[in-house]
Design an enzyme around this catalytic site. Structure first.
Site, PDB file in Angstrom:
ATOM      1  N   LYS A 154       0.830  -1.213   0.000  1.00 49.33           N
ATOM      2  CA  LYS A 154       0.000   0.000   0.000  1.00 49.33           C
ATOM      3  C   LYS A 154       0.864   1.263   0.000  1.00 49.33           C
ATOM      4  CE  LYS A 154      -3.007   3.078   0.432  1.00 49.33           C
ATOM      5  NZ  LYS A 154      -4.306   3.272   0.976  1.00 49.33           N
ATOM      6  N   CYS A 208      -3.487  10.876   1.896  1.00 52.34           N
ATOM      7  CA  CYS A 208      -2.858   9.579   1.614  1.00 52.34           C
ATOM      8  C   CYS A 208      -1.500   9.786   0.962  1.00 52.34           C
ATOM      9  CB  CYS A 208      -3.753   8.776   0.672  1.00 52.34           C
ATOM     10  SG  CYS A 208      -5.447   8.714   1.255  1.00 52.34           S
TER      11      CYS A 208
HETATM   12  N1  SAJ Z   1      -2.199  14.840  -8.410  1.00 52.74           N
HETATM   13  C1  SAJ Z   1      -1.411  15.587  -9.255  1.00 52.74           C
HETATM   14  N2  SAJ Z   1      -1.132  15.069 -10.487  1.00 52.74           N
HETATM   15  C2  SAJ Z   1      -1.614  13.869 -10.903  1.00 52.74           C
HETATM   16  C3  SAJ Z   1      -2.416  13.110 -10.030  1.00 52.74           C
HETATM   17  C4  SAJ Z   1      -2.686  13.632  -8.786  1.00 52.74           C
HETATM   18  O1  SAJ Z   1      -0.954  16.686  -8.913  1.00 52.74           O
HETATM   19  O2  SAJ Z   1      -1.323  13.492 -12.042  1.00 52.74           O
HETATM   20  C5  SAJ Z   1      -2.518  15.364  -7.063  1.00 52.74           C
HETATM   21  C6  SAJ Z   1      -4.011  15.587  -6.841  1.00 52.74           C
HETATM   22  O3  SAJ Z   1      -4.417  16.805  -7.364  1.00 52.74           O
HETATM   23  C7  SAJ Z   1      -4.104  15.512  -5.339  1.00 52.74           C
HETATM   24  C8  SAJ Z   1      -3.050  14.483  -4.983  1.00 52.74           C
HETATM   25  O4  SAJ Z   1      -2.183  14.387  -6.103  1.00 52.74           O
HETATM   26  O5  SAJ Z   1      -3.771  16.763  -4.751  1.00 52.74           O
HETATM   27  C9  SAJ Z   1      -3.579  13.115  -4.659  1.00 52.74           C
HETATM   28  O6  SAJ Z   1      -4.643  12.761  -5.535  1.00 52.74           O
HETATM   29  P1  SAJ Z   1      -4.808  11.322  -6.190  1.00 52.74           P
HETATM   30  O7  SAJ Z   1      -6.004  11.346  -7.048  1.00 52.74           O
HETATM   31  O8  SAJ Z   1      -3.547  10.930  -6.825  1.00 52.74           O
HETATM   32  O9  SAJ Z   1      -4.961  10.353  -4.954  1.00 52.74           O
HETATM   33  P2  SAJ Z   1      -5.897  10.262  -3.634  1.00 52.74           P
HETATM   34  O10 SAJ Z   1      -5.094  10.805  -2.493  1.00 52.74           O
HETATM   35  O11 SAJ Z   1      -7.240  10.823  -3.845  1.00 52.74           O
HETATM   36  O12 SAJ Z   1      -6.035   8.654  -3.512  1.00 52.74           O
HETATM   37  C10 SAJ Z   1      -4.872   7.853  -3.468  1.00 52.74           C
HETATM   38  C11 SAJ Z   1      -5.028   6.673  -4.450  1.00 52.74           C
HETATM   39  N3  SAJ Z   1      -3.742   6.003  -4.637  1.00 52.74           N
HETATM   40  C12 SAJ Z   1      -3.259   5.713  -5.874  1.00 52.74           C
HETATM   41  O13 SAJ Z   1      -3.819   6.037  -6.886  1.00 52.74           O
HETATM   42  C13 SAJ Z   1      -1.969   4.962  -5.913  1.00 52.74           C
HETATM   43  C14 SAJ Z   1      -6.083   5.705  -3.925  1.00 52.74           C
HETATM   44  O14 SAJ Z   1      -6.165   4.554  -4.744  1.00 52.74           O
HETATM   45  C15 SAJ Z   1      -5.738   5.290  -2.487  1.00 52.74           C
HETATM   46  O15 SAJ Z   1      -6.700   4.396  -1.951  1.00 52.74           O
HETATM   47  C16 SAJ Z   1      -5.734   6.548  -1.650  1.00 52.74           C
HETATM   48  O16 SAJ Z   1      -4.690   7.392  -2.139  1.00 52.74           O
HETATM   49  C17 SAJ Z   1      -5.512   6.163  -0.203  1.00 52.74           C
HETATM   50  O17 SAJ Z   1      -6.496   6.127   0.546  1.00 52.74           O
HETATM   51  O18 SAJ Z   1      -4.382   5.839   0.161  1.00 52.74           O
END
Ligand code: SAJ
Length: 412
Positions: free
Chosen positions: A212, A266
């Protein structure tokens, strides 16, 4: 033994949807939370968090009596712990919520029970949980001592759902299941197979914990790479969005998107658990965190430089949430940027956030106004795009032709 009753400890963004989905499969689910208000809300068939369609499922399972919430743990066949694991001073993981959950369920666990840790946890946390249970209930036997024949089975099965898509991903994602013994894993698989359509893959508890953390660190490192590229491109006068689009045409390249920083509870937290365990080895993982945490300050600096060119800067900030199309402001880099800009008196600050009805106190204090995009287009001279909400993507880009634009998300 057949699983009839499941108790979910912690009814937040993960626990409540999980409880509701299991209840919708006909099992009796007892949700436990320390927050009386959340418990009352759920028992009225309502929800205290925002997640698409969750209200419908919760209303239905509360009405049928399959889900009930309480502040006091009760006997059950399975206990699922879904409490927060934040970090404390020095970015070290804070396991106090898991420990409190263990203390809370210890008086009611019985021979034959399965205890599952769903909370994202540093390596070794499931073993610690097993230790806390043993300390509180030495009358029972545990898998760390007697293996498969233990009275209590214990496994780690990290949640991996994406906020905004929780109900779909709870069912469709594969699950990594790490039992302290083989029998622990097998019993956990039985439970997950009742509601998961993805594959349930067995490993040990430590590997499941690390899997994870690895998933979220992989994403953080990739976003840090994109954020670093965005700063390099600014310097070299290259459009980073076009650059990434082009590089991603290569069959083995897949760069994520730059942004104003990484938010949520996360991706901005979990990599630190690896750094905390292996500070000397986790160099790239640590640097990614530092790069992503520094990005909001880079954006603030960009805005200050642009504002300096105006006599009366009126700055419209598009988006406050931590990512697109949700209402969640926790650990949001967008919110952090707007707070800093308003504290620095850079100009008049306007916030446009279609997913919330009122501004958080920190912005109200600083006289930040929540207005519509239409109104902002009439009165603002500087636009800072902080979140790629669908409403912003849909707007006619020609409307920004006469405005100064800082676009952290490549929307305009
Ligand atoms: N972000 C970027 N660029 C990207 C993707 C995301 O700047 O290309 C930023 C987003 O805007 C945000 C942050 O990253 O601020 C996190 O967003 P996210 O959509 O990447 O992730 P979370 O935090 O909503 O959810 C993540 C997920 N993990 C993965 O995709 C590996 C989810 O599957 C997990 O269950 C979750 O963390 C968790 O609970 O750990």
């Amino acid at each position: 033994m057949e699983i009839k009753t499941v108790s979910v400890i912690g009814l937040g963004y993960i626990g409540l949807p999980t409880a509701a989905v299991i209840a919708s499969r006909g099992m009796t689910v007892i949700g436990v939370d320390v927050n009386q208000k959340a418990v009352d809300t759920i028992n009225e068939g309502k929800i205290h968090i925002v997640e698409p369609d969750l209200d419908i499922v919760v209303r239905s399972v509360v009405t049928t009596g399959n889900l009930r919430a309480t502040t006091q743990p009760e006997a059950a066949d399975v206990f699922m712990i879904a409490v927060p694991t934040p970090f404390k001073e020095g970015n070290a993981p804070d396991l106090s919520y898991i420990e409190a959950a263990a203390q809370a369920i210890a008086p009611v666990i019985e021979q034959g029970n399965l205890v599952i840790l769903e909370s994202t946890s540093p390596v070794g946390a499931t073993e610690k949980l097993a230790g806390w249970l043993k300390e509180a209930r030495p009358d029972l036997s545990y898998p760390q001592d007697v293996g498969d024949s233990a009275d209590i089975k214990i496994a780690h099965c990290p949640e991996r759902v994406l906020p905004g898509y929780v109900l779909q991903e709870l069912v469709s994602n594969d699950r990594v299941i790490g039992g302290i013994s083989k029998a622990c894993s097998e019993k956990a698989v039985k439970l997950y197979q009742t509601f998961v359509r993805g594959e349930c893959i067995i490993t040990n508890a430590r590997t499941a914990e690390m899997a994870k953390l690895t998933e979220n660190s992989f994403r953080d490192v990739n976003i840090a790479f994109a954020n670093e590229l965005s700063m390099i491109c600014d310097k070299l006068k290259i459009n980073v969005w076009e650059l990434i689009r082009l590089a991603n045409r290569h069959p083995r390249v897949n760069i994520l998107s730059p942004g104003p920083g990484v938010g949520g509870h996360c991706i901005a937290v979990d990599p630190w658990f690896i750094v905390d365990s292996c500070p000397d080895e986790a160099k790239i993982i640590r640097q990614a965190r530092l790069t992503n945490d520094a990005k909001p300050f880079y954006v603030i600096n960009q805005v200050e430089q642009v504002a300096d060119q105006f006599k009366r800067p009126v700055i419209a900030c598009l988006g406050l949430t931590f990512k697109a199309d949700i209402d969640d402001l926790r650990e949001s880099p967008a919110l952090q940027i707007v707070e800093e800009l308003s504290a620095k008196n850079v100009g008049q600050i306007l916030a446009i956030e279609p997913n919330i009805k009122s501004l958080p106190g920190s912005l109200v204090e600083k006289n930040v106004e929540l207005i519509t995009l239409e109104r902002a287009l009439e009165i603002a001279n500087i636009f800072v795009v902080l979140v790629d909400h669908k409403q912003f993507k849909a707007v006619d880009k020609a409307l920004f032709a006469s405005k100064a634009v800082i676009d952290t998300r490549g929307v305009i």
